[in-house]
Design a protein around this motif. Structure first.
Motif, mmCIF file in Angstrom:
data_model
loop_
_atom_site.group_PDB
_atom_site.id
_atom_site.type_symbol
_atom_site.label_atom_id
_atom_site.label_comp_id
_atom_site.label_asym_id
_atom_site.label_seq_id
_atom_site.Cartn_x
_atom_site.Cartn_y
_atom_site.Cartn_z
ATOM 1 N N THR A 171 36.523 57.084 63.702
ATOM 2 C CA THR A 171 35.346 56.360 64.166
ATOM 3 C C THR A 171 34.858 55.394 63.101
ATOM 4 O O THR A 171 34.622 55.779 61.955
ATOM 5 C CB THR A 171 34.225 57.353 64.528
ATOM 6 O OG1 THR A 171 34.648 58.148 65.643
ATOM 7 C CG2 THR A 171 32.941 56.623 64.880
ATOM 8 N N ALA A 172 34.731 54.128 63.483
ATOM 9 C CA ALA A 172 34.350 53.081 62.543
ATOM 10 C C ALA A 172 34.256 51.753 63.273
ATOM 11 O O ALA A 172 34.690 51.637 64.426
ATOM 12 C CB ALA A 172 35.361 52.977 61.403
ATOM 13 N N VAL A 173 33.736 50.772 62.573
ATOM 14 C CA VAL A 173 33.864 49.380 63.020
ATOM 15 C C VAL A 173 35.162 48.854 62.426
ATOM 16 O O VAL A 173 35.384 48.973 61.217
ATOM 17 C CB VAL A 173 32.674 48.521 62.571
ATOM 18 C CG1 VAL A 173 32.886 47.074 63.010
ATOM 19 C CG2 VAL A 173 31.371 49.067 63.151
ATOM 20 N N TYR A 174 36.000 48.318 63.286
ATOM 21 C CA TYR A 174 37.299 47.803 62.860
ATOM 22 C C TYR A 174 37.238 46.278 62.766
ATOM 23 O O TYR A 174 36.805 45.606 63.708
ATOM 24 C CB TYR A 174 38.384 48.236 63.838
ATOM 25 C CG TYR A 174 38.779 49.676 63.651
ATOM 26 C CD1 TYR A 174 37.915 50.702 64.015
ATOM 27 C CD2 TYR A 174 40.012 50.024 63.087
ATOM 28 C CE1 TYR A 174 38.251 52.033 63.825
ATOM 29 C CE2 TYR A 174 40.358 51.346 62.895
ATOM 30 C CZ TYR A 174 39.473 52.343 63.265
ATOM 31 O OH TYR A 174 39.818 53.663 63.076
ATOM 32 N N TYR A 175 37.703 45.773 61.637
ATOM 33 C CA TYR A 175 37.674 44.344 61.367
ATOM 34 C C TYR A 175 39.085 43.792 61.228
ATOM 35 O O TYR A 175 39.940 44.403 60.562
ATOM 36 C CB TYR A 175 36.927 44.056 60.072
ATOM 37 C CG TYR A 175 35.458 44.428 60.099
ATOM 38 C CD1 TYR A 175 35.045 45.690 59.687
ATOM 39 C CD2 TYR A 175 34.498 43.517 60.522
ATOM 40 C CE1 TYR A 175 33.706 46.042 59.691
ATOM 41 C CE2 TYR A 175 33.162 43.857 60.544
ATOM 42 C CZ TYR A 175 32.770 45.125 60.124
ATOM 43 O OH TYR A 175 31.445 45.465 60.143
ATOM 44 N N CYS A 176 39.287 42.634 61.791
ATOM 45 C CA CYS A 176 40.503 41.860 61.602
ATOM 46 C C CYS A 176 40.269 40.923 60.420
ATOM 47 O O CYS A 176 39.161 40.388 60.259
ATOM 48 C CB CYS A 176 40.794 41.072 62.879
ATOM 49 S SG CYS A 176 42.215 39.984 62.817
ATOM 50 N N ALA A 177 41.295 40.722 59.608
ATOM 51 C CA ALA A 177 41.149 39.870 58.436
ATOM 52 C C ALA A 177 42.420 39.082 58.188
ATOM 53 O O ALA A 177 43.514 39.498 58.588
ATOM 54 C CB ALA A 177 40.805 40.717 57.207
ATOM 55 N N ALA A 178 42.263 37.958 57.498
ATOM 56 C CA ALA A 178 43.391 37.082 57.196
ATOM 57 C C ALA A 178 43.426 36.756 55.717
ATOM 58 O O ALA A 178 42.384 36.622 55.065
ATOM 59 C CB ALA A 178 43.290 35.795 58.011
ATOM 60 N N GLN B 13 35.188 50.248 58.673
ATOM 61 C CA GLN B 13 34.030 50.717 57.920
ATOM 62 C C GLN B 13 33.288 51.750 58.745
ATOM 63 O O GLN B 13 32.759 51.433 59.818
ATOM 64 C CB GLN B 13 33.099 49.563 57.545
ATOM 65 C CG GLN B 13 31.971 49.983 56.632
ATOM 66 C CD GLN B 13 31.244 48.787 56.028
ATOM 67 O OE1 GLN B 13 31.336 47.665 56.517
ATOM 68 N NE2 GLN B 13 30.537 49.021 54.935
ATOM 69 N N ALA B 14 33.268 52.954 58.235
ATOM 70 C CA ALA B 14 32.532 54.035 58.877
ATOM 71 C C ALA B 14 31.107 54.064 58.344
ATOM 72 O O ALA B 14 30.846 53.557 57.241
ATOM 73 C CB ALA B 14 33.225 55.366 58.607
ATOM 74 N N PRO B 15 30.174 54.635 59.078
ATOM 75 C CA PRO B 15 28.783 54.703 58.625
ATOM 76 C C PRO B 15 28.664 55.344 57.252
ATOM 77 O O PRO B 15 29.233 56.410 57.001
ATOM 78 C CB PRO B 15 28.109 55.553 59.705
ATOM 79 C CG PRO B 15 28.933 55.348 60.914
ATOM 80 C CD PRO B 15 30.346 55.207 60.425
ATOM 81 N N GLY B 16 27.976 54.671 56.355
ATOM 82 C CA GLY B 16 27.757 55.205 55.018
ATOM 83 C C GLY B 16 28.939 55.088 54.077
ATOM 84 O O GLY B 16 28.889 55.600 52.956
ATOM 85 N N LYS B 17 29.993 54.425 54.533
ATOM 86 C CA LYS B 17 31.189 54.284 53.698
ATOM 87 C C LYS B 17 31.521 52.818 53.487
ATOM 88 O O LYS B 17 31.080 51.945 54.221
ATOM 89 C CB LYS B 17 32.376 55.002 54.344
ATOM 90 C CG LYS B 17 32.193 56.514 54.441
ATOM 91 C CD LYS B 17 33.463 57.182 54.938
ATOM 92 C CE LYS B 17 33.313 58.691 54.973
ATOM 93 N NZ LYS B 17 34.568 59.356 55.438
ATOM 94 N N GLU B 18 32.333 52.559 52.482
ATOM 95 C CA GLU B 18 32.774 51.203 52.216
ATOM 96 C C GLU B 18 33.899 50.814 53.176
ATOM 97 O O GLU B 18 34.613 51.672 53.702
ATOM 98 C CB GLU B 18 33.257 51.080 50.771
ATOM 99 C CG GLU B 18 32.152 51.255 49.740
ATOM 100 C CD GLU B 18 32.639 50.968 48.335
ATOM 101 O OE1 GLU B 18 31.795 50.959 47.412
ATOM 102 O OE2 GLU B 18 33.847 50.756 48.157
ATOM 103 N N ARG B 19 34.039 49.533 53.377
ATOM 104 C CA ARG B 19 35.134 49.038 54.204
ATOM 105 C C ARG B 19 36.464 49.348 53.524
ATOM 106 O O ARG B 19 36.605 49.161 52.313
ATOM 107 C CB ARG B 19 34.981 47.539 54.432
ATOM 108 C CG ARG B 19 35.950 46.965 55.448
ATOM 109 C CD ARG B 19 35.464 45.609 55.944
ATOM 110 N NE ARG B 19 35.221 44.663 54.880
ATOM 111 C CZ ARG B 19 34.625 43.495 55.045
ATOM 112 N NH1 ARG B 19 34.200 43.138 56.244
ATOM 113 N NH2 ARG B 19 34.441 42.684 54.023
#
Length: 122
Positions: free
Chosen positions: A91-98, A39-45
């Motif tokens: 550039t973004a926050v990176y999330y791990c998901a299951a 998820q980048a700033p101002g954008k959806e995941r």
């Protein structure tokens, strides 16, 4: 419910490489399909890459094909994202998901880590 903890983010220059890791606990890891989202700033995941529970199928966003590689180690309960040739737009926050499904559809991922920041400077 599986718990996920990401690591490996940081600040790098364009063209550099990073490897993100996600450690899972509290569930039978080998039964989960795993994914990386960002998820980048101002954008959806958005989906970055996913891998089926047995590693037999992988899916990548078009923007990262050829640069990112998702992998998993069911013996160590980890999933990784190797990123090369990073770009400022990564550039973004990176999330791990299951996901408990074998279908690699983004909406089926229901367990999430807290995220790790990746910043790529130009």
């Amino acid at each position: 419910q599986v718990q996920l903890v990401e690591s490996g983010g940081g600040l790098v220059q364009a063209g550099a490489s990073l490897r993100l890791s996600c450690a899972a606990s509290g569930g039978t890891f080998s039964k989960y399909s795993m994914g990386w989202f960002r998820q980048a700033p101002g954008k959806e995941r958005a989906l970055v890459a996913t891998i089926r529970w047995d590693g037999g199928n992988m899916l990548y966003a078009d923007s990262v094909k050829g640069r990112f590689t998702i992998s998993r180690d069911n013996a160590k309960n980890t999933v990784s994202l190797q990123m090369i040739n990073l770009k400022p737009e990564d550039t973004a926050v990176y999330y791990c998901a299951a996901s408990s499904s074998s279908y690699l559809r983004p909406e089926l991922f229901s367990s999430w880590g807290q995220g790790t920041q990746v910043t790529v400077s130009s």
